[in-house]
Design an enzyme around this catalytic site. Structure first.
Site, PDB file in Angstrom:
ATOM      1  N   ARG A 153      -9.875   0.388   8.823  1.00 24.43           N
ATOM      2  CA  ARG A 153      -9.139  -1.095   9.368  1.00 24.43           C
ATOM      3  C   ARG A 153     -10.352  -2.240  10.136  1.00 24.43           C
ATOM      4  O   ARG A 153     -10.283  -3.484  10.084  1.00 24.43           O
ATOM      5  CB  ARG A 153      -7.932  -1.433  10.017  1.00 24.43           C
ATOM      6  CG  ARG A 153      -6.804  -0.950   9.638  1.00 24.43           C
ATOM      7  CD  ARG A 153      -5.620  -0.119  10.158  1.00 24.43           C
ATOM      8  NE  ARG A 153      -4.792  -1.274   9.833  1.00 24.43           N
ATOM      9  CZ  ARG A 153      -3.987  -0.961   9.141  1.00 24.43           C
ATOM     10  NH1 ARG A 153      -3.641   0.416   8.816  1.00 24.43           N
ATOM     11  NH2 ARG A 153      -2.782  -2.427   8.703  1.00 24.43           N
TER      12      ARG A 153
ATOM     13  N   ARG B 156      -0.531  -9.454  12.724  1.00 23.09           N
ATOM     14  CA  ARG B 156      -0.840  -8.523  12.091  1.00 23.09           C
ATOM     15  C   ARG B 156      -1.819  -9.043  10.943  1.00 23.09           C
ATOM     16  O   ARG B 156      -2.691  -8.858  10.275  1.00 23.09           O
ATOM     17  CB  ARG B 156       0.720  -7.607  11.303  1.00 23.09           C
ATOM     18  CG  ARG B 156       0.931  -6.597  12.764  1.00 23.09           C
ATOM     19  CD  ARG B 156       2.311  -6.274  12.059  1.00 23.09           C
ATOM     20  NE  ARG B 156       2.290  -5.636  10.932  1.00 23.09           N
ATOM     21  CZ  ARG B 156       3.285  -5.261  10.078  1.00 23.09           C
ATOM     22  NH1 ARG B 156       4.394  -5.737  10.338  1.00 23.09           N
ATOM     23  NH2 ARG B 156       2.667  -4.163   9.573  1.00 23.09           N
TER      24      ARG B 156
ATOM     25  N   ARG C  56      11.179  -2.519  10.947  1.00 18.51           N
ATOM     26  CA  ARG C  56      10.686  -1.931  11.745  1.00 18.51           C
ATOM     27  C   ARG C  56      10.003  -2.899  12.981  1.00 18.51           C
ATOM     28  O   ARG C  56      10.339  -3.881  13.235  1.00 18.51           O
ATOM     29  CB  ARG C  56       8.570  -1.613  11.372  1.00 18.51           C
ATOM     30  CG  ARG C  56       8.560  -0.483  10.439  1.00 18.51           C
ATOM     31  CD  ARG C  56       7.951  -0.185   9.477  1.00 18.51           C
ATOM     32  NE  ARG C  56       6.391  -0.898  10.045  1.00 18.51           N
ATOM     33  CZ  ARG C  56       5.289  -0.793   9.270  1.00 18.51           C
ATOM     34  NH1 ARG C  56       4.985  -0.430   8.083  1.00 18.51           N
ATOM     35  NH2 ARG C  56       3.876  -1.809   9.536  1.00 18.51           N
TER      36      ARG C  56
ATOM     37  N   LYS D  78       0.558  -0.887  -0.055  1.00 19.57           N
ATOM     38  CA  LYS D  78       0.054   0.290  -0.248  1.00 19.57           C
ATOM     39  C   LYS D  78       0.631   1.409   0.415  1.00 19.57           C
ATOM     40  O   LYS D  78       0.792   2.392  -1.056  1.00 19.57           O
ATOM     41  CB  LYS D  78      -0.707  -0.048   1.346  1.00 19.57           C
ATOM     42  CG  LYS D  78      -1.756  -1.531   1.639  1.00 19.57           C
ATOM     43  CD  LYS D  78      -2.629  -1.077   2.225  1.00 19.57           C
ATOM     44  CE  LYS D  78      -2.017  -1.104   3.790  1.00 19.57           C
ATOM     45  NZ  LYS D  78      -1.042  -2.333   3.961  1.00 19.57           N
TER      46      LYS D  78
ATOM     47  N   ARG E 291      11.710  -5.878   4.868  1.00 22.06           N
ATOM     48  CA  ARG E 291      10.998  -4.923   4.953  1.00 22.06           C
ATOM     49  C   ARG E 291      12.998  -4.304   5.745  1.00 22.06           C
ATOM     50  O   ARG E 291      12.420  -4.115   6.562  1.00 22.06           O
ATOM     51  CB  ARG E 291      10.623  -3.899   4.840  1.00 22.06           C
ATOM     52  CG  ARG E 291       9.941  -2.654   5.194  1.00 22.06           C
ATOM     53  CD  ARG E 291       8.189  -2.520   5.053  1.00 22.06           C
ATOM     54  NE  ARG E 291       7.831  -2.736   6.164  1.00 22.06           N
ATOM     55  CZ  ARG E 291       6.670  -2.818   6.314  1.00 22.06           C
ATOM     56  NH1 ARG E 291       5.843  -2.310   5.285  1.00 22.06           N
ATOM     57  NH2 ARG E 291       5.966  -3.018   7.676  1.00 22.06           N
TER      58      ARG E 291
HETATM   59  P1  AP5 Z   1       4.853  -1.755   1.937  1.00 18.34           P
HETATM   60  O1  AP5 Z   1       4.992  -0.687   0.752  1.00 18.34           O
HETATM   61  O2  AP5 Z   1       5.966  -0.922   2.963  1.00 18.34           O
HETATM   62  O3  AP5 Z   1       3.372  -2.660   2.528  1.00 18.34           O
HETATM   63  P2  AP5 Z   1       1.939  -1.795   2.949  1.00 18.34           P
HETATM   64  O4  AP5 Z   1       0.783  -2.381   2.361  1.00 18.34           O
HETATM   65  O5  AP5 Z   1       2.342  -0.479   3.648  1.00 18.34           O
HETATM   66  O6  AP5 Z   1       2.835  -2.391   4.342  1.00 18.34           O
HETATM   67  P3  AP5 Z   1       2.501  -2.093   6.273  1.00 18.34           P
HETATM   68  O7  AP5 Z   1       3.393  -2.813   7.058  1.00 18.34           O
HETATM   69  O8  AP5 Z   1       3.497  -0.830   6.533  1.00 18.34           O
HETATM   70  O9  AP5 Z   1       1.055  -1.830   5.803  1.00 18.34           O
HETATM   71  P4  AP5 Z   1       0.203  -2.079   8.100  1.00 18.34           P
HETATM   72  O10 AP5 Z   1      -1.213  -1.500   7.109  1.00 18.34           O
HETATM   73  O11 AP5 Z   1       0.149  -3.335   9.068  1.00 18.34           O
HETATM   74  O12 AP5 Z   1       0.789  -0.982   8.125  1.00 18.34           O
HETATM   75  P5  AP5 Z   1       0.692   0.158   8.815  1.00 18.34           P
HETATM   76  O13 AP5 Z   1       1.474   0.862   9.035  1.00 18.34           O
HETATM   77  O14 AP5 Z   1      -0.872   0.706   8.142  1.00 18.34           O
HETATM   78  O15 AP5 Z   1       5.732  -3.210   1.390  1.00 18.34           O
HETATM   79  C1  AP5 Z   1       6.129  -4.431   2.465  1.00 18.34           C
HETATM   80  C2  AP5 Z   1       7.363  -4.035   1.348  1.00 18.34           C
HETATM   81  O16 AP5 Z   1       7.326  -5.119   0.531  1.00 18.34           O
HETATM   82  C3  AP5 Z   1       8.021  -3.523   1.775  1.00 18.34           C
HETATM   83  O17 AP5 Z   1      10.047  -3.785   1.361  1.00 18.34           O
HETATM   84  C4  AP5 Z   1       8.566  -3.260  -0.243  1.00 18.34           C
HETATM   85  O18 AP5 Z   1       9.563  -3.189  -0.819  1.00 18.34           O
HETATM   86  C5  AP5 Z   1       8.527  -4.482  -0.992  1.00 18.34           C
HETATM   87  N1  AP5 Z   1       7.403  -4.761  -1.690  1.00 18.34           N
HETATM   88  C6  AP5 Z   1       5.931  -4.106  -2.545  1.00 18.34           C
HETATM   89  N2  AP5 Z   1       5.566  -4.130  -3.084  1.00 18.34           N
HETATM   90  C7  AP5 Z   1       6.190  -5.450  -3.522  1.00 18.34           C
HETATM   91  C8  AP5 Z   1       5.955  -6.064  -4.523  1.00 18.34           C
HETATM   92  N3  AP5 Z   1       5.398  -5.816  -5.912  1.00 18.34           N
HETATM   93  N4  AP5 Z   1       7.158  -7.430  -5.021  1.00 18.34           N
HETATM   94  C9  AP5 Z   1       7.374  -7.140  -4.357  1.00 18.34           C
HETATM   95  N5  AP5 Z   1       8.339  -6.684  -3.071  1.00 18.34           N
HETATM   96  C10 AP5 Z   1       7.295  -5.006  -2.695  1.00 18.34           C
HETATM   97  O19 AP5 Z   1       0.155   0.528  10.400  1.00 18.34           O
HETATM   98  C11 AP5 Z   1       0.575  -0.522  11.255  1.00 18.34           C
HETATM   99  C12 AP5 Z   1      -0.110  -0.425  12.503  1.00 18.34           C
HETATM  100  O20 AP5 Z   1      -0.628   0.534  12.974  1.00 18.34           O
HETATM  101  C13 AP5 Z   1      -1.243  -0.947  12.724  1.00 18.34           C
HETATM  102  O21 AP5 Z   1      -1.017  -2.372  12.740  1.00 18.34           O
HETATM  103  C14 AP5 Z   1      -2.059  -0.815  14.623  1.00 18.34           C
HETATM  104  O22 AP5 Z   1      -1.372  -1.605  15.180  1.00 18.34           O
HETATM  105  C15 AP5 Z   1      -1.904   0.459  14.284  1.00 18.34           C
HETATM  106  N6  AP5 Z   1      -3.343   1.181  13.373  1.00 18.34           N
HETATM  107  C16 AP5 Z   1      -2.862   1.207  11.655  1.00 18.34           C
HETATM  108  N7  AP5 Z   1      -3.772   2.179  10.849  1.00 18.34           N
HETATM  109  C17 AP5 Z   1      -4.564   1.564  12.074  1.00 18.34           C
HETATM  110  C18 AP5 Z   1      -6.023   1.864  11.744  1.00 18.34           C
HETATM  111  N8  AP5 Z   1      -7.253   2.405  10.674  1.00 18.34           N
HETATM  112  N9  AP5 Z   1      -6.868   1.760  13.756  1.00 18.34           N
HETATM  113  C19 AP5 Z   1      -6.841   1.043  14.476  1.00 18.34           C
HETATM  114  N10 AP5 Z   1      -4.985   0.784  14.541  1.00 18.34           N
HETATM  115  C20 AP5 Z   1      -4.195   1.086  13.396  1.00 18.34           C
END
Ligand code: AP5
Length: 238
Positions: A100, A183, A172, A25, A139
């Site tokens: 979410r 997760r 991270r 994402k 990552r």
């Molecule tokens: P990347 O683009 O970083 O993936 P992402 O989908 O953004 O993953 P996140 O881990 O950031 O998502 P998340 O939803 O768990 O975390 P968030 O920060 O929102 O890509 C991942 C890796 O793959 C990278 O190394 C990249 O280079 C590689 N890659 C990408 N595309 C690729 C491809 N096509 N092929 C190969 N490799 C590829 O949330 C973190 C925490 O915050 C949650 O766990 C929760 O505790 C809290 N939180 C966030 N939002 C809420 C909410 N709405 N309500 C309650 N708690 C929340």
């Protein structure tokens, strides 16, 4: 005869990115931002900034994030609904990490409806769990800018340091194996139903939910997303 100019104005582009942790994402949003000049609103990034600054929200958020759990809905709903009212989000936004849960989706809907707005598309990036584990464990991020790399799929030019500013890359805290597993469970249990919530709003003529195969190369995934966004934007103006 006067011409109704507003009929030709592009509609707002209000996008939600949904997908499991590691689906790409953030990777795709950074490309969308450049092409469509919209603010990128990532709940995860906002929370991590609060953790870093040691704010009251940050201290609470860290407890949940380190375990891979979601924060309670009330802590994030107001944060995002207020953020969407800021002037830079007037023409549209790219939301990552919200909603979410179904209650968050309902709150977003309510907030948008009150302001006479609606979502343009909900883009679901699909990747199987086994790929996600490899993506998340490999990552590495720049702790200052959030720029993301992958040790195998997108390595920095020099191991362990950011290509642009030379900052030491880190893993991270929530990318540790035991947290990744939780997760993914939380995503399947609490976030997958959000897709069903939006699919119920698909009509015969227009699908709100658009699914994208996220297993391809990042640039190829992006080509599909960009084409899709161009299409939905056009559909919205018709
Ligand atoms: P990347 O683009 O970083 O993936 P992402 O989908 O953004 O993953 P996140 O881990 O950031 O998502 P998340 O939803 O768990 O975390 P968030 O920060 O929102 O890509 C991942 C890796 O793959 C990278 O190394 C990249 O280079 C590689 N890659 C990408 N595309 C690729 C491809 N096509 N092929 C190969 N490799 C590829 O949330 C973190 C925490 O915050 C949650 O766990 C929760 O505790 C809290 N939180 C966030 N939002 C809420 C909410 N709405 N309500 C309650 N708690 C929340």
């Amino acid at each position: 005869m006067p011409v109704n100019v507003s009929a030709f104005m592009p509609a707002e582009l209000n996008l939600v990115l949904v997908g499991p942790p590691g689906a790409g994402k953030g990777t795709q949003a950074s490309r969308l931002v450049k092409d469509f000049s919209l603010p990128f609103i990532s709940v995860g990034d906002i929370l991590r900034a609060n953790v870093k600054e040691g704010t009251e929200l940050g201290v609470k958020a860290k407890e949940y994030m380190d375990k891979g759990e979601l924060l309670p809905d009330d802590l994030v709903v107001d944060l995002i609904t207020e953020r969407l009212k800021q002037p830079d989000a007037k023409e549209g936004f790219i939301l990552d990490g919200f909603p979410r849960t179904v209650p968050q989706a309902e709150a977003l809907e309510k907030g948008l409806t009150v302001s006479g707005r609606k979502l343009t598309a909900v883009i679901v990036i699909e990747v199987p769990d086994e790929d996600l584990i490899e993506r998340l464990s490999g990552r590495r991020v720049n702790p200052t800018t959030g720029r993301t790399y992958h040790i195998k799929y997108d390595p920095p030019k020099h191991e362990g340091v950011d290509d642009i500013d030379g900052t030491k890359l880190i893993q991270r805290d929530d990318d540790k194996p035991e947290t990744i597993a939780n997760r993914l469970k939380v995503y399947h249990d609490q976030t997958s139903p959000v897709i069903g919530f939006y699919e119920r709003q698909n009509t015969e003529n227009k699908a709100l939910v658009r699914r994208i195969d996220g297993t391809r190369e990042p640039d190829e995934v992006y080509r599909h997303i960009r084409a899709l966004v161009a299409t939905v934007r056009l559909e919205d103006t018709l």
